[in-house]
Design a protein around this motif. Structure first.
Motif, PDB file in Angstrom:
ATOM      1  N   GLN A 231       0.832  -1.207   0.000  1.00 31.57           N
ATOM      2  CA  GLN A 231       0.000   0.000   0.000  1.00 31.57           C
ATOM      3  C   GLN A 231       0.867   1.258   0.000  1.00 31.57           C
ATOM      4  O   GLN A 231       0.635   2.190  -0.773  1.00 31.57           O
ATOM      5  CB  GLN A 231      -0.911   0.011   1.215  1.00 31.57           C
ATOM      6  N   ARG A 232       1.849   1.279   0.889  1.00 27.54           N
ATOM      7  CA  ARG A 232       2.729   2.453   0.979  1.00 27.54           C
ATOM      8  C   ARG A 232       3.480   2.666  -0.328  1.00 27.54           C
ATOM      9  O   ARG A 232       3.611   3.805  -0.810  1.00 27.54           O
ATOM     10  CB  ARG A 232       3.711   2.293   2.140  1.00 27.54           C
ATOM     11  N   ASN A 233       3.983   1.593  -0.897  1.00 25.12           N
ATOM     12  CA  ASN A 233       4.720   1.705  -2.160  1.00 25.12           C
ATOM     13  C   ASN A 233       3.819   2.214  -3.283  1.00 25.12           C
ATOM     14  O   ASN A 233       4.245   3.044  -4.108  1.00 25.12           O
ATOM     15  CB  ASN A 233       5.321   0.348  -2.547  1.00 25.12           C
ATOM     16  N   CYS A 234       2.597   1.732  -3.305  1.00 24.74           N
ATOM     17  CA  CYS A 234       1.659   2.150  -4.346  1.00 24.74           C
ATOM     18  C   CYS A 234       1.339   3.635  -4.244  1.00 24.74           C
ATOM     19  O   CYS A 234       1.234   4.338  -5.258  1.00 24.74           O
ATOM     20  CB  CYS A 234       0.382   1.324  -4.269  1.00 24.74           C
ATOM     21  N   ILE A 235       1.166   4.119  -3.023  1.00 24.79           N
ATOM     22  CA  ILE A 235       0.904   5.552  -2.831  1.00 24.79           C
ATOM     23  C   ILE A 235       2.079   6.378  -3.344  1.00 24.79           C
ATOM     24  O   ILE A 235       1.906   7.408  -4.012  1.00 24.79           O
ATOM     25  CB  ILE A 235       0.633   5.850  -1.344  1.00 24.79           C
ATOM     26  N   THR A 236       3.284   5.914  -3.063  1.00 29.12           N
ATOM     27  CA  THR A 236       4.493   6.613  -3.528  1.00 29.12           C
ATOM     28  C   THR A 236       4.546   6.644  -5.051  1.00 29.12           C
ATOM     29  O   THR A 236       4.840   7.685  -5.660  1.00 29.12           O
ATOM     30  CB  THR A 236       5.755   5.926  -2.981  1.00 29.12           C
ATOM     31  N   PHE A 237       4.263   5.510  -5.680  1.00 27.52           N
ATOM     32  CA  PHE A 237       4.290   5.438  -7.148  1.00 27.52           C
ATOM     33  C   PHE A 237       3.288   6.403  -7.763  1.00 27.52           C
ATOM     34  O   PHE A 237       3.593   7.087  -8.751  1.00 27.52           O
ATOM     35  CB  PHE A 237       3.970   4.014  -7.620  1.00 27.52           C
ATOM     36  N   MET A 238       2.089   6.476  -7.202  1.00 27.81           N
ATOM     37  CA  MET A 238       1.057   7.356  -7.756  1.00 27.81           C
ATOM     38  C   MET A 238       1.422   8.824  -7.583  1.00 27.81           C
ATOM     39  O   MET A 238       1.119   9.653  -8.447  1.00 27.81           O
ATOM     40  CB  MET A 238      -0.292   7.050  -7.108  1.00 27.81           C
ATOM     41  N   MET A 239       2.074   9.150  -6.474  1.00 30.48           N
ATOM     42  CA  MET A 239       2.494  10.536  -6.254  1.00 30.48           C
ATOM     43  C   MET A 239       3.610  10.924  -7.214  1.00 30.48           C
ATOM     44  O   MET A 239       3.656  12.064  -7.700  1.00 30.48           O
ATOM     45  CB  MET A 239       2.949  10.713  -4.805  1.00 30.48           C
ATOM     46  N   GLU A 240       4.514   9.991  -7.488  1.00 33.15           N
ATOM     47  CA  GLU A 240       5.642  10.283  -8.374  1.00 33.15           C
ATOM     48  C   GLU A 240       5.246  10.316  -9.840  1.00 33.15           C
ATOM     49  O   GLU A 240       5.822  11.057 -10.630  1.00 33.15           O
ATOM     50  CB  GLU A 240       6.743   9.241  -8.157  1.00 33.15           C
ATOM     51  N   ASP A 241       4.251   9.500 -10.199  1.00 39.02           N
ATOM     52  CA  ASP A 241       3.838   9.423 -11.604  1.00 39.02           C
ATOM     53  C   ASP A 241       2.318   9.253 -11.684  1.00 39.02           C
ATOM     54  O   ASP A 241       1.809   8.129 -11.664  1.00 39.02           O
ATOM     55  CB  ASP A 241       4.537   8.250 -12.299  1.00 39.02           C
ATOM     56  N   PRO A 242       1.591  10.358 -11.773  1.00 37.26           N
ATOM     57  CA  PRO A 242       0.121  10.288 -11.829  1.00 37.26           C
ATOM     58  C   PRO A 242      -0.397   9.428 -12.987  1.00 37.26           C
ATOM     59  O   PRO A 242      -1.519   8.921 -12.922  1.00 37.26           O
ATOM     60  CB  PRO A 242      -0.288  11.757 -12.002  1.00 37.26           C
ATOM     61  N   ARG A 243       0.416   9.257 -14.035  1.00 32.39           N
ATOM     62  CA  ARG A 243      -0.023   8.440 -15.169  1.00 32.39           C
ATOM     63  C   ARG A 243      -0.174   6.969 -14.782  1.00 32.39           C
ATOM     64  O   ARG A 243      -0.834   6.203 -15.491  1.00 32.39           O
ATOM     65  CB  ARG A 243       0.983   8.554 -16.321  1.00 32.39           C
ATOM     66  N   SER A 244       0.432   6.569 -13.649  1.00 28.52           N
ATOM     67  CA  SER A 244       0.392   5.162 -13.239  1.00 28.52           C
ATOM     68  C   SER A 244      -0.778   4.846 -12.317  1.00 28.52           C
ATOM     69  O   SER A 244      -0.925   3.701 -11.877  1.00 28.52           O
ATOM     70  CB  SER A 244       1.702   4.802 -12.521  1.00 28.52           C
ATOM     71  N   ILE A 245      -1.608   5.851 -12.030  1.00 33.28           N
ATOM     72  CA  ILE A 245      -2.654   5.683 -11.010  1.00 33.28           C
ATOM     73  C   ILE A 245      -3.561   4.500 -11.311  1.00 33.28           C
ATOM     74  O   ILE A 245      -3.838   3.666 -10.432  1.00 33.28           O
ATOM     75  CB  ILE A 245      -3.481   6.974 -10.853  1.00 33.28           C
ATOM     76  N   LYS A 246      -4.036   4.387 -12.548  1.00 37.70           N
ATOM     77  CA  LYS A 246      -4.976   3.316 -12.886  1.00 37.70           C
ATOM     78  C   LYS A 246      -4.351   1.942 -12.665  1.00 37.70           C
ATOM     79  O   LYS A 246      -4.966   1.049 -12.057  1.00 37.70           O
ATOM     80  CB  LYS A 246      -5.432   3.460 -14.333  1.00 37.70           C
ATOM     81  N   ARG A 247      -3.119   1.777 -13.145  1.00 31.63           N
ATOM     82  CA  ARG A 247      -2.443   0.480 -12.984  1.00 31.63           C
ATOM     83  C   ARG A 247      -2.168   0.194 -11.519  1.00 31.63           C
ATOM     84  O   ARG A 247      -2.404  -0.925 -11.043  1.00 31.63           O
ATOM     85  CB  ARG A 247      -1.131   0.474 -13.774  1.00 31.63           C
ATOM     86  N   VAL A 248      -1.686   1.185 -10.799  1.00 32.44           N
ATOM     87  CA  VAL A 248      -1.330   0.992  -9.394  1.00 32.44           C
ATOM     88  C   VAL A 248      -2.568   0.698  -8.546  1.00 32.44           C
ATOM     89  O   VAL A 248      -2.510  -0.103  -7.605  1.00 32.44           O
ATOM     90  CB  VAL A 248      -0.562   2.220  -8.852  1.00 32.44           C
TER      91      VAL A 248
END
Length: 250
Positions: free
Chosen positions: A173-190
């Motif tokens: 969960q924490r990693n996913c939140i970080t990924f979405m903050m760093e790259d909004p384009r990944s939100i759907k996949r994450v």
């Protein structure tokens, strides 16, 4: 290791009924294990077809639950089970409910796998999900092995592993939140990854529940809502059975 024996009836047919019932639960458990393994493989390998097949085959798990439930009702109606036999049947009814819910979660993961297969894959190829999925698979298999042997000690050990699964879920969960903050384009996949991890976490909960039912069959003690991390087999028999508060009956 404390186990119990089912072959103690004068009626051979009753013994056979109980043994067939337990074998049916184990067969359902094997089907659920297969569904879960395929769902995780579909995510990791990016196999959309496999993911959809898992989702489509969930009806097999549902049919098994209904058939076993009907058999439990027949045995209760015709045999009038008491004591350990009644505990077995109650535990079977509860166990197949959790197995059916594990099947539902595998179905969700299958659908998510089909979606993720059509998106850009990360360099790690979902290694965190693979690791968590492997842990959950071992829990489900361990729970069913404990059920097969009516082994309360093994069930207790498996139930304790749910804490580690919860920790793995929180990390993802924490990693996913970080990924979405760093790259909004990944939100759907994450988000799909997050939902898959959530399904795995729930499967861990259901495996823990099955372990608690095994302990109930063997010891006649309900350890739900008990801190199993601090519980030993020797302490199980000292647990007080809750009584219904008279005030609740009014």
């Amino acid at each position: 290791m404390q186990t119990t024996d089912l072959t103690h009836h004068i009626s051979r047919q009753f013994n056979k009924d109980l043994e067939n019932l337990r074998n049916s639960v184990l067969a359902m458990g094997g089907l659920v294990e297969s569904q879960l393994a395929s769902a995780i493989e579909a995510v990791v390998s990016g196999n959309s077809e496999l993911g959809l097949r898992v989702a489509h085959d969930d009806y097999k798990v549902n049919h098994a639950e209904v058939a076993i439930d009907e058999e439990c009702s027949r045995i209760i109606a015709t045999r009038g089970p008491t004591a350990s036999d009644l505990r077995l049947i109650v535990a079977v009814i509860k166990t197949i409910t959790d197995l059916e819910r594990i099947g539902d979660e595998a179905e969700k993961i299958g659908f998510l796998a089909s979606k993720l297969a059509n998106m850009d894959r990360p360099r790690g190829s979902y290694r965190e999900l693979k690791s968590m999925g492997g842990h959950v698979q071992r829990m489900v298999k361990g729970a069913m092995d404990a059920f097969a042997r009516l082994d309360a000690e093994a069930a207790l050990e498996i139930a304790r592993e749910d804490e580690q699964v919860d920790h793995e879920y929180e990390t993802i969960q924490r990693n996913c939140i970080t990924f979405m903050m760093e790259d909004p384009r990944s939100i759907k996949r994450v988000m799909n990854v997050t939902w898959a991890a959530r399904s795995l976490e729930r499967i861990g909960d259901h495996a823990k529940n099955i372990c608690e039912y095994v302990i109930y069959m063997v010891h006649g003690k309900d350890v739900r809502h008990t801190d199993v991390s601090a519980l030993t087999v020797d302490q199980i028999d000292t647990i007080d059975v809750p009584r219904i508060d008279p005030e609740l009956k009014r």
